[in-house]
Scaffold this motif. Sequence first.
Motif, short mmCIF file in Angstrom:
data_model
loop_
_atom_site.label_atom_id
_atom_site.label_comp_id
_atom_site.label_asym_id
_atom_site.label_seq_id
_atom_site.Cartn_x
_atom_site.Cartn_y
_atom_site.Cartn_z
N LEU A 38 0.81 -1.23 0.00
CA LEU A 38 0.00 0.00 0.00
C LEU A 38 0.84 1.28 0.00
O LEU A 38 0.45 2.28 -0.58
CB LEU A 38 -0.93 0.00 1.22
CG LEU A 38 -2.05 -1.04 1.19
CD1 LEU A 38 -2.79 -1.08 2.52
CD2 LEU A 38 -3.03 -0.73 0.06
N THR A 39 2.02 1.25 0.66
CA THR A 39 2.82 2.47 0.76
C THR A 39 3.29 2.99 -0.61
O THR A 39 3.03 4.16 -0.92
CB THR A 39 4.02 2.25 1.71
OG1 THR A 39 3.51 1.86 2.99
CG2 THR A 39 4.85 3.52 1.87
N PHE A 42 0.23 4.27 -2.51
CA PHE A 42 -0.29 5.54 -1.98
C PHE A 42 0.59 6.72 -2.40
O PHE A 42 0.09 7.76 -2.82
CB PHE A 42 -0.40 5.45 -0.46
CG PHE A 42 -0.81 6.74 0.21
CD1 PHE A 42 -2.13 7.17 0.17
CD2 PHE A 42 0.12 7.51 0.90
CE1 PHE A 42 -2.52 8.35 0.79
CE2 PHE A 42 -0.26 8.69 1.52
CZ PHE A 42 -1.58 9.11 1.47
N VAL A 45 -0.12 7.52 -5.97
CA VAL A 45 -1.45 8.13 -6.14
C VAL A 45 -1.41 9.61 -5.74
O VAL A 45 -1.88 10.48 -6.48
CB VAL A 45 -2.51 7.36 -5.30
CG1 VAL A 45 -3.76 8.20 -5.08
CG2 VAL A 45 -2.88 6.06 -6.00
N ILE A 46 -0.82 9.90 -4.58
CA ILE A 46 -0.78 11.29 -4.09
C ILE A 46 0.12 12.14 -4.98
O ILE A 46 -0.23 13.28 -5.32
CB ILE A 46 -0.32 11.34 -2.62
CG1 ILE A 46 -1.32 10.60 -1.72
CG2 ILE A 46 -0.15 12.78 -2.14
CD1 ILE A 46 -2.73 11.17 -1.72
N VAL A 69 -7.06 2.88 -2.89
CA VAL A 69 -5.68 2.88 -2.37
C VAL A 69 -5.55 3.87 -1.20
O VAL A 69 -4.97 3.55 -0.16
CB VAL A 69 -4.67 3.23 -3.50
CG1 VAL A 69 -3.32 3.62 -2.91
CG2 VAL A 69 -4.51 2.04 -4.44
N THR A 70 -6.12 5.07 -1.36
CA THR A 70 -6.05 6.09 -0.31
C THR A 70 -6.77 5.60 0.95
O THR A 70 -6.23 5.72 2.07
CB THR A 70 -6.66 7.41 -0.80
OG1 THR A 70 -6.00 7.80 -2.00
CG2 THR A 70 -6.51 8.52 0.24
N PHE A 73 -4.75 2.57 2.49
CA PHE A 73 -3.49 2.98 3.11
C PHE A 73 -3.75 3.66 4.44
O PHE A 73 -3.08 3.38 5.44
CB PHE A 73 -2.69 3.91 2.20
CG PHE A 73 -1.44 4.43 2.86
CD1 PHE A 73 -0.30 3.63 2.93
CD2 PHE A 73 -1.41 5.68 3.45
CE1 PHE A 73 0.84 4.08 3.58
CE2 PHE A 73 -0.27 6.14 4.10
CZ PHE A 73 0.86 5.33 4.16
N LEU A 74 -4.72 4.58 4.48
CA LEU A 74 -4.92 5.34 5.73
C LEU A 74 -5.62 4.51 6.80
O LEU A 74 -5.33 4.68 7.99
CB LEU A 74 -5.60 6.67 5.45
CG LEU A 74 -4.53 7.66 4.94
CD1 LEU A 74 -5.07 8.64 3.95
CD2 LEU A 74 -3.84 8.37 6.10
#
Lengths: 135, 130
Positions: A38-39, A42, A45-46, A69-70, A73-74
């Motif tokens: 995920l890291t 993410f 994506v960002i 994904v966001t 991840f969070l």
Amino acid sequence: MRYITPRKAAKGLGAAGPGASTAHHWGMTVSSSALLILTPAFILVIASAIGLPHDAVAGYFSRPYPAIVTALFLIVGMHHYINGTRILIDDYLDHAERKVAIILSHLFGWAVIAAVAYALVRMALSPVAAVVVVS
Amino acid sequence: MGDIPRGNRPLSPHLSVYKLPIAAITSIMTRITGQALVAGLLLVVWWLVAAATGPRAFATADWVLRSWIGYLVLLGSVWALWYHFLAGIRHFFYDARLLMTKPQAKQASWVLIWGSVGLTLLTLLLFVIG
């Protein structure tokens, strides 16, 4: 006055006191494994979203892949944060301070998750044009 | 531990008398980066909530996020995130009883340091050209 030596008082307590087990460590291992995937996802994506104009950002995060994904991840990340911070607190704080710190770390982690959930749901449900018109 | 009577019993010297080896420094950096990376996450989460709220809220958050101080926080957090990421991988090796000798622990420490810097620069490069 207790005539017990420090060693005797500490014996059997382990690093995190009675009741500690390998369950916590295993939980960290599981969330770490998920974050291994995920890291990077993410970060990409960002990084793709920063610099876009407002309607493009809202449109981008209403698409499935960036939104999922966001969110993942969070949610997994803050879960990992709460459990990791627990060890930090156990190492440096005692008594009431320790309990307050553990509670605060949970409140903080869930507040971040709630904020992200709100943002993603609102961007997904409101058409981009409506977002622009409303405010 | 205030309730334990120590009397005049001698205590062994504590951490402060030792020069921390690189493996100890990179180990404690794992928790520090784990906490520090949250700063960048908060910035991004605020920016996302602002994007969902409306153009004016977004303009403010986007201005802060893309100011030099915003980018500095993001860059620092990206480094902390990559460092914490690699340190987590090192824990998987430790759990498998690998990298346990002193020379290996030393080497792995330098991999963490330079690997995190390398991944941060790669992220920056992808961001700038992408």
